[in-house]
Enzyme design. Sequence first.
Site, PDB file in Angstrom:
ATOM      1  N   SER A 190      14.343  22.838 -76.515  1.00 17.40           N
ATOM      2  CA  SER A 190      15.350  22.021 -77.168  1.00 17.40           C
ATOM      3  C   SER A 190      16.622  22.840 -77.391  1.00 17.40           C
ATOM      4  O   SER A 190      17.125  23.448 -76.438  1.00 17.40           O
ATOM      5  CB  SER A 190      14.783  21.462 -78.469  1.00 17.40           C
ATOM      6  OG  SER A 190      15.542  20.379 -78.926  1.00 17.40           O
ATOM      7  N   ASP A 205       9.798  13.467 -71.978  1.00  9.65           N
ATOM      8  CA  ASP A 205      10.744  13.873 -73.017  1.00  9.65           C
ATOM      9  C   ASP A 205      11.741  12.744 -73.281  1.00  9.65           C
ATOM     10  O   ASP A 205      12.501  12.370 -72.385  1.00  9.65           O
ATOM     11  CB  ASP A 205      11.477  15.132 -72.563  1.00  9.65           C
ATOM     12  CG  ASP A 205      12.382  15.712 -73.635  1.00  9.65           C
ATOM     13  OD1 ASP A 205      12.636  15.040 -74.649  1.00  9.65           O
ATOM     14  OD2 ASP A 205      12.825  16.862 -73.455  1.00  9.65           O
ATOM     15  N   HIS A 258       8.611  15.924 -76.055  1.00  7.81           N
ATOM     16  CA  HIS A 258       9.462  16.833 -76.820  1.00  7.81           C
ATOM     17  C   HIS A 258       8.744  17.300 -78.084  1.00  7.81           C
ATOM     18  O   HIS A 258       9.375  17.662 -79.074  1.00  7.81           O
ATOM     19  CB  HIS A 258      10.776  16.140 -77.186  1.00  7.81           C
ATOM     20  CG  HIS A 258      11.931  17.068 -77.400  1.00  7.81           C
ATOM     21  ND1 HIS A 258      12.752  17.498 -76.386  1.00  7.81           N
ATOM     22  CD2 HIS A 258      12.407  17.664 -78.529  1.00  7.81           C
ATOM     23  CE1 HIS A 258      13.692  18.299 -76.870  1.00  7.81           C
ATOM     24  NE2 HIS A 258      13.500  18.418 -78.179  1.00  7.81           N
TER      25      HIS A 258
END
Length: 293
Positions: free
Chosen positions: A100, A237, A265
């Site tokens: 991220s 994701d 994610h």
Amino acid sequence: METFVDAGDGYRLWVETTGGEGLPPLLLVMGAGASGIAWPGELVARLARHHRVIRYDHRDTGRSTRAFHERPYAIRDLAGDAVAVLDALSIERAHVAGMSLGGYLVQLLLLDHPGRLLSAALWGTSVLGGARPDPEIRDEDLPGPDPRVLAMWEQMGQERDQEAELRWRVEHWRILNGGVLPFDTGEFEDLERRVAAHSGGWTASLAHALADRSGMERGGELARVTVPTLVIDAPEDPITPPPHAARLARAVPSARLVTIPGLGHALSRATVSPLADALIAHTRSAGAPGRTP
């Protein structure tokens, strides 16, 4: 082992190391607003069989200094914090893995501190802004975050009691997990309780969302990266869905793209084994570290 590292400007960072000091160091760089505790203990333990694993709390998370409103900083300063952690531990070069926002920070490390990196791995992220045009994957072909994620983000930072905050965070994780791998509500409730206990409360900081994002338009410079790099494609994701990972891998000449089926994610128990296997195979192929005397 736990310690605190001075990162400058009055900021101190909580740092934990796991694994033998003689093992190749592996620095884990978490995402925005997330403390180092968000790295699953099972993943850290798996990696620590092969590495001296280092995880830490970003500024304004966990047990690190929270002072953004008094001493604001830029996102790029968080990359400097990663170097400060290595310096404090007398680590000359390390393998680095980030997800991220951590993936953006790893890209900055690749550009500004390549001599400190033995290898890089990143996922749940996209290429830095200003990347060179790609004839196969155009910027306009890159989808944005899932509308459900954006709706959750609009509620971020709202005042809630502890139970409501816990429910909000778990629902956020449910969406981030994607729709393929199983989602265990209890697992993520336990995670958030550990994070709150580590942080000393349930108040979430918006510092990283408010931090200066200037100096991040450097994607075009990735073409000169030679550090062995692994880009992990997380097909489920909802923040940076395909083909973000493929676009990033094409922007870095030294990059190899590996897909982990079902990965979203979120780092659930179901992700630990394939993610650990991918990271260990990558660091093993990149070679052994140098160490300071």
